[in-house]
Design a protein around this motif. Structure first.
Motif, short mmCIF file in Angstrom:
data_model
loop_
_atom_site.label_atom_id
_atom_site.label_comp_id
_atom_site.label_asym_id
_atom_site.label_seq_id
_atom_site.Cartn_x
_atom_site.Cartn_y
_atom_site.Cartn_z
N ARG A 44 -48.11 39.94 -9.10
CA ARG A 44 -48.49 40.25 -10.49
C ARG A 44 -49.68 41.21 -10.51
NH1 ARG A 44 -47.74 42.20 -14.80
NH2 ARG A 44 -48.95 41.53 -16.59
N VAL A 45 -50.65 40.98 -9.65
CA VAL A 45 -51.81 41.88 -9.55
C VAL A 45 -51.34 43.27 -9.12
CG1 VAL A 45 -53.92 42.34 -8.23
CG2 VAL A 45 -53.49 40.05 -9.17
N ARG A 46 -50.41 43.33 -8.17
CA ARG A 46 -49.87 44.62 -7.74
C ARG A 46 -49.17 45.33 -8.89
NH1 ARG A 46 -45.75 47.47 -6.78
NH2 ARG A 46 -44.32 45.88 -7.54
N GLN A 47 -48.40 44.60 -9.68
CA GLN A 47 -47.70 45.20 -10.82
C GLN A 47 -48.69 45.84 -11.79
OE1 GLN A 47 -45.39 41.93 -12.34
NE2 GLN A 47 -43.79 42.16 -10.81
N VAL A 48 -49.81 45.17 -11.99
CA VAL A 48 -50.83 45.71 -12.91
C VAL A 48 -51.54 46.89 -12.27
CG1 VAL A 48 -53.01 45.20 -14.08
CG2 VAL A 48 -51.16 43.52 -14.12
N SER A 49 -52.02 46.74 -11.04
CA SER A 49 -52.87 47.77 -10.43
C SER A 49 -52.09 48.99 -9.95
CB SER A 49 -53.69 47.18 -9.28
OG SER A 49 -52.85 46.74 -8.24
N LYS A 50 -50.90 48.78 -9.40
CA LYS A 50 -50.12 49.90 -8.84
C LYS A 50 -49.11 50.49 -9.81
CE LYS A 50 -51.71 49.39 -4.58
NZ LYS A 50 -52.58 50.30 -3.92
N GLU A 51 -48.50 49.63 -10.63
CA GLU A 51 -47.45 50.08 -11.53
C GLU A 51 -47.96 50.34 -12.95
OE1 GLU A 51 -44.49 50.74 -10.39
OE2 GLU A 51 -44.35 49.59 -8.54
N GLY A 52 -49.15 49.82 -13.26
CA GLY A 52 -49.70 50.01 -14.61
C GLY A 52 -49.13 49.05 -15.65
N PHE A 53 -48.50 47.97 -15.19
CA PHE A 53 -47.90 47.01 -16.12
C PHE A 53 -48.97 46.02 -16.57
CE2 PHE A 53 -43.81 47.76 -13.54
CZ PHE A 53 -43.57 48.94 -14.22
N THR A 54 -49.87 46.52 -17.39
CA THR A 54 -50.99 45.75 -17.89
C THR A 54 -50.52 44.77 -18.96
OG1 THR A 54 -51.44 47.33 -19.63
CG2 THR A 54 -52.54 47.71 -17.50
N PRO A 55 -51.37 43.83 -19.33
CA PRO A 55 -51.01 42.94 -20.44
C PRO A 55 -50.65 43.71 -21.71
CG PRO A 55 -52.84 42.00 -19.24
CD PRO A 55 -52.61 43.37 -18.67
N ASP A 56 -51.40 44.77 -22.03
CA ASP A 56 -51.05 45.56 -23.22
C ASP A 56 -49.65 46.16 -23.09
OD1 ASP A 56 -53.44 45.07 -24.51
OD2 ASP A 56 -54.39 46.93 -23.82
N HIS A 57 -49.32 46.62 -21.91
CA HIS A 57 -47.98 47.17 -21.66
C HIS A 57 -46.92 46.08 -21.83
CE1 HIS A 57 -44.55 48.04 -18.94
NE2 HIS A 57 -44.69 49.27 -19.41
N ASP A 58 -47.17 44.91 -21.26
CA ASP A 58 -46.20 43.82 -21.32
C ASP A 58 -46.00 43.29 -22.74
OD1 ASP A 58 -45.87 44.03 -18.61
OD2 ASP A 58 -47.09 42.28 -18.13
N ASP A 59 -47.02 43.43 -23.57
CA ASP A 59 -46.92 42.89 -24.94
C ASP A 59 -45.82 43.55 -25.76
OD1 ASP A 59 -48.88 41.03 -24.45
OD2 ASP A 59 -50.48 42.16 -25.46
N LEU A 118 -41.83 36.35 -14.39
CA LEU A 118 -41.88 35.14 -15.22
C LEU A 118 -43.33 34.83 -15.60
CD1 LEU A 118 -40.20 32.91 -16.47
CD2 LEU A 118 -40.49 31.62 -14.36
N LEU A 119 -44.24 35.00 -14.66
CA LEU A 119 -45.66 34.79 -14.94
C LEU A 119 -46.13 35.76 -16.02
CD1 LEU A 119 -48.40 33.50 -14.35
CD2 LEU A 119 -48.65 35.13 -12.46
N SER A 120 -45.71 37.02 -15.95
CA SER A 120 -46.13 37.98 -16.97
C SER A 120 -45.58 37.60 -18.34
CB SER A 120 -45.73 39.41 -16.58
OG SER A 120 -44.35 39.56 -16.52
N GLU A 121 -44.38 37.03 -18.38
CA GLU A 121 -43.82 36.57 -19.65
C GLU A 121 -44.61 35.38 -20.19
OE1 GLU A 121 -41.37 35.92 -23.06
OE2 GLU A 121 -42.00 37.66 -21.90
N LEU A 122 -44.96 34.45 -19.33
CA LEU A 122 -45.77 33.30 -19.77
C LEU A 122 -47.13 33.76 -20.29
CD1 LEU A 122 -44.91 30.80 -16.93
CD2 LEU A 122 -44.35 30.52 -19.35
N GLU A 123 -47.74 34.71 -19.59
CA GLU A 123 -49.03 35.24 -20.05
C GLU A 123 -48.87 35.94 -21.40
OE1 GLU A 123 -51.07 36.12 -15.70
OE2 GLU A 123 -49.90 37.70 -16.65
N ARG A 124 -47.78 36.69 -21.56
CA ARG A 124 -47.52 37.38 -22.83
C ARG A 124 -47.37 36.37 -23.97
NH1 ARG A 124 -44.22 38.16 -26.47
NH2 ARG A 124 -42.67 36.82 -25.50
N MET A 125 -46.61 35.31 -23.70
CA MET A 125 -46.43 34.25 -24.71
C MET A 125 -47.78 33.61 -25.09
SD MET A 125 -43.08 32.20 -23.46
CE MET A 125 -41.45 32.70 -23.95
N ASP A 126 -48.60 33.36 -24.07
CA ASP A 126 -49.92 32.77 -24.34
C ASP A 126 -50.76 33.68 -25.21
OD1 ASP A 126 -49.24 30.54 -22.86
OD2 ASP A 126 -50.40 31.14 -21.08
N ARG A 127 -50.72 34.99 -24.95
CA ARG A 127 -51.50 35.92 -25.78
C ARG A 127 -50.96 35.94 -27.21
NH1 ARG A 127 -50.96 38.80 -21.08
NH2 ARG A 127 -49.30 40.13 -21.92
#
Length: 130
Positions: A44-59, A118-127
């Motif tokens: 998940r950290v790699r997806q954010v740092s290398k791919e740019g899939f930040t929480p704002d992106h995932d929202d 799945l973790l990114s989806e759970l985090e998105r739901m939490d936000r």
């Protein structure tokens, strides 16, 4: 070999309590779950740092896209675990352009990718619920 099973006490480990299944009653039988969770969190950290899939992106994916992508990587892992090849083309249900379909390594690697999505989806739901 029979195992004793019990539900994980959410007060002992709240992260494990979100998994709707039973775990071995003896902690030494699942010590390496922390290692698996670290792999998923690392992806998940790699997806954010290398791919740019930040929480704002995932929202922007409020229609189940992250879950669908997770299922697709899970399917790749299931196929690989059965001794078959993962789909070269995205499976039906892949929510994005085909160039983003990148199953890599074996079943374990694709399970880690599925878990991170799945973790990114759970985090998105939490936000969203906050």
């Amino acid at each position: 070999m029979s195992q004793d099973w019990e539900l994980v006490d959410p007060d002992v480990n709240p992260l494990l309590s979100v998994v709707p299944c039973k775990w071995p009653a003896h902690p030494d039988r699942y010590d390496n779950i922390d290692d698996a969770l670290k792999l998923i969190r690392g992806e998940r950290v790699r997806q954010v740092s290398k791919e740019g899939f930040t929480p704002d992106h995932d929202d922007q994916y409020a229609d189940g896209e992250l879950m669908a992508a997770s299922i697709c990587y899970l399917l790749a892992a299931v196929l690989q675990n059965a001794g078959l090849q993962a789909h070269r083309q995205p499976p039906t249900g892949w929510p994005w352009a085909s160039e983003w379909w990148r199953p890599a390594g074996g079943a374990r690697r694709n399970l880690v990718k599925a878990g991170a999505l799945l973790l990114s989806e759970l985090e998105r739901m939490d936000r969203t619920e906050a």
